[in-house]
Design an enzyme around this catalytic site. Structure first.
Site, mmCIF file in Angstrom:
data_model
loop_
_atom_site.group_PDB
_atom_site.id
_atom_site.type_symbol
_atom_site.label_atom_id
_atom_site.label_comp_id
_atom_site.label_asym_id
_atom_site.label_seq_id
_atom_site.Cartn_x
_atom_site.Cartn_y
_atom_site.Cartn_z
ATOM 1 C CE LYS A 109 26.354 37.813 30.956
ATOM 2 N NZ LYS A 109 25.978 36.461 31.417
HETATM 3 C C1 LIG Z 1 26.877 35.523 31.847
HETATM 4 C C2 LIG Z 1 26.321 34.360 32.601
HETATM 5 C C3 LIG Z 1 27.143 33.557 33.428
HETATM 6 C C4 LIG Z 1 28.631 33.761 33.546
HETATM 7 O O1 LIG Z 1 28.973 34.940 34.234
HETATM 8 P P1 LIG Z 1 30.462 35.519 34.161
HETATM 9 O O2 LIG Z 1 30.409 36.832 34.835
HETATM 10 O O3 LIG Z 1 30.770 35.630 32.700
HETATM 11 O O4 LIG Z 1 31.352 34.549 34.843
HETATM 12 C C5 LIG Z 1 26.539 32.524 34.134
HETATM 13 N N1 LIG Z 1 25.206 32.269 34.013
HETATM 14 C C6 LIG Z 1 24.404 33.015 33.225
HETATM 15 C C7 LIG Z 1 22.965 32.664 33.135
HETATM 16 C C8 LIG Z 1 24.922 34.091 32.499
HETATM 17 O O5 LIG Z 1 24.110 34.827 31.712
#
Ligand SMILES: *Cc1c(COP(=O)(O)O)cnc(C)c1O
Length: 492
Positions: A109
């Protein structure tokens, strides 16, 4: 200049910077670009930031000036702990890992939020406004958003997390950031309670306007846009875009893998986009049955994917419907009210033509972490391991397969230790995380109390904004205001 339309067809189209501040459209839909630009000329020798600027520019052109955008992109990717920003690791014949966990909070993120935070600050500076970002988190979003927004001008951030229900590493990453514009609130309840509080605040026009609320959750188009870049980067690095590659993407809200769909539309040669889920498999069940149906969320070893309503899927439905906002609105209204709705077969055929899906149990996740550790000496976090497991199961000979690595194993040390006997250490820059002082306020699950504390917090942020030498120290001012508003302040 590209405009953005709501997936529910009622809200007015907006320019890029307006969607950034709006978050959700006023009709409840998500903003999507009306035109999808073609890829610019690229060369595999370019740096990540150079590629990023060129790929994203058409989406923001006319809304942000080029020079400012250039500076923000360069600054956003400087804090990453690898010169490649998203390094590519070969796992085996035609199997690759694109590691997206090199940002300040050890999860993918950061890649989008480091840029989104800068763009929000820039835009508010231009408009002379202020905003309070309000978010609920089950772990990763909160720390990435705080890290992206701490000490920025014109912005404050309040993050709700469920008291005692996030991991120690995740909580400390949020609550040890000592910045005057950050408020952490632990709510006596579950993640869903936190999310309901945030939704209720956004749905209350008085609060929304009064607190100038803004959102940075994964429905924000700026995040989807910034994630397109690493699909381009992988394709360039693997074969200079000369032949199709596939991606296996650990999926929760469908934001990450949706960016792959946009990359493909822009011209990246992509064969399959694979949705890898844990036991919370709403999307996998949809791919199998053609019907969307929710269930209760069941906790898993990959908590950032413990989601039963994948918000960004709405953007794909809108495209599959031929951009029929009324039809999308009707379908999602039915889904929200009954928890179940069949998707028109024509849409599902279009979607199945580009995506595959598979689920991985906790048991198989642990086995995959152990296998990769044994075979390659590499530690994977449980989310990434779901991706690599599915990548092997669905690989097609001759087509390179890239798993997106979404977190550093040190973020989920218990699962990794359970699988391998090895407890992954935090990177050096976080090694003293457990010695730092935590600050958070504790609240009952009650919107009025939280909103009152946020108003008091916004007032202290205004008083201590940069250049105001009369302001008291950040810690003091935050403590006193929160103390007045009924919250229970913790410092430890
Ligand atoms: C947020 C997250 C996901 C999922 O991503 P999306 O964009 O919501 O599909 C997968 N793995 C980790 C470690 C995350 O922080």
């Amino acid at each position: 200049m590209i405009n953005y339309e709501s997936t529910r067809g009622e809200a007015p189209p907006l320019a890029f910077a307006d969607t950034l501040l709006a978050g959700l459209a006023t009709d409840g839909g998500l903003y999507c670009p009306v035109e999808i630009p073609e890829l610019p000329e690229l060369d595999p020798e370019m740096s990540y930031a150079e590629i990023a600027e060129l790929v994203m520019w058409p989406f923001v052109e006319g809304s942000i000036e080029r020079e400012a955008f250039h500076t923000m992109v360069v600054d956003a990717y400087r804090p990453f702990r690898d010169d490649a920003v998203t390094p590519l690791v070969e796992l085996g014949a035609n199997q690759y890992l694109l590691d997206l966990s090199k940002g300040p909070t050890l999860a993918f993120k950061d890649v989008a939020l480091q840029l989104v935070g800068r763009m929000l600050e820039h835009e508010l500076g231009n408009r002379g406004g202020e905003a309070m970002v309000f978010a609920a988190t089950s772990g990763d979003t909160g720390s990435a958003a705080i890290e992206a927004l701490a000490n920025r001008n014109h912005l404050a951030i309040t993050v709700l997390h469920p008291l005692g229900r996030v991991s120690d590493v995740q909580r400390k990453q949020m609550t040890t950031v000592d910045a005057p514009n950050v408020m952490n609130a632990a709510v006596n309840g579950t993640f869903d309670d936190c999310q309901d509080l945030v939704k209720a605040a956004f749905n209350d026009p008085e609060l929304r306007e009064g607190l100038r609320l803004a959102a940075v959750n994964s429905i924000n188009w700026g995040r989807v846009m910034a994630q397109i870049v690493y699909y381009v980067v992988a394709s360039l690095r693997i074969n200079n875009m000369s032949a199709p590659i596939s991606f296996s993407v650990p999926t929760g809200n469908f934001g990450n893998v949706l960016s792959g769909w946009y990359a493909k539309r822009m011209g990246v040669p992509i064969d399959r986009l694979i949705v890898a889920s844990n036991r919370n498999d709403v999307l996998t069940r949809y791919f199998e049955t053609g019907t969307l149906s929710t269930r209760d969320v069941a906790p898993s070893l990959s908590p950032s994917m413990d989601i039963q309503v994948s918000s960004n899927f709405e953007r794909l439905l809108w495209e599959a419907s031929g951009r029929d906002g009324a039809a999308v609105a009707a379908l999602l209204t039915e889904f929200r009210s009954s928890g179940r709705t069949p998707v028109p077969q024509g849409w599902t055929e279009l979607i199945r033509a580009e995506f595959d899906a598979a689920r991985v149990s906790d048991e198989d996740t642990l086995a995959e972490i152990a296998r990769v550790h044994n075979d390659l000496g590499l530690l994977l976090d449980p989310h990434t391991a779901i991706g690599t497991r599915v990548a092997r199961d669905l690989a097609q000979s001759g087509v390179p397969m890239v798993t997106l690595g979404t977190a550093d194993p040190a973020k989920f040390p218990d699962a990794v230790e359970q699988a391998t006997g090895v407890r992954p250490p935090l990177p050096a820059f976080l090694s003293e995380l457990f010695d730092r002082t935590e600050q958070f306020v504790e609240f009952d699950n009650d919107l009025a109390t939280v909103a009152e504390a946020m108003a008091a917090f916004a007032a202290t942020v205004a008083a201590s904004s940069p250049g105001d030498s009369a302001a008291s120290s950040p810690g003091d001012s935050a403590d006193s205001s929160l103390g007045d508003s009924g919250g229970n302040t913790h410092t430890r």
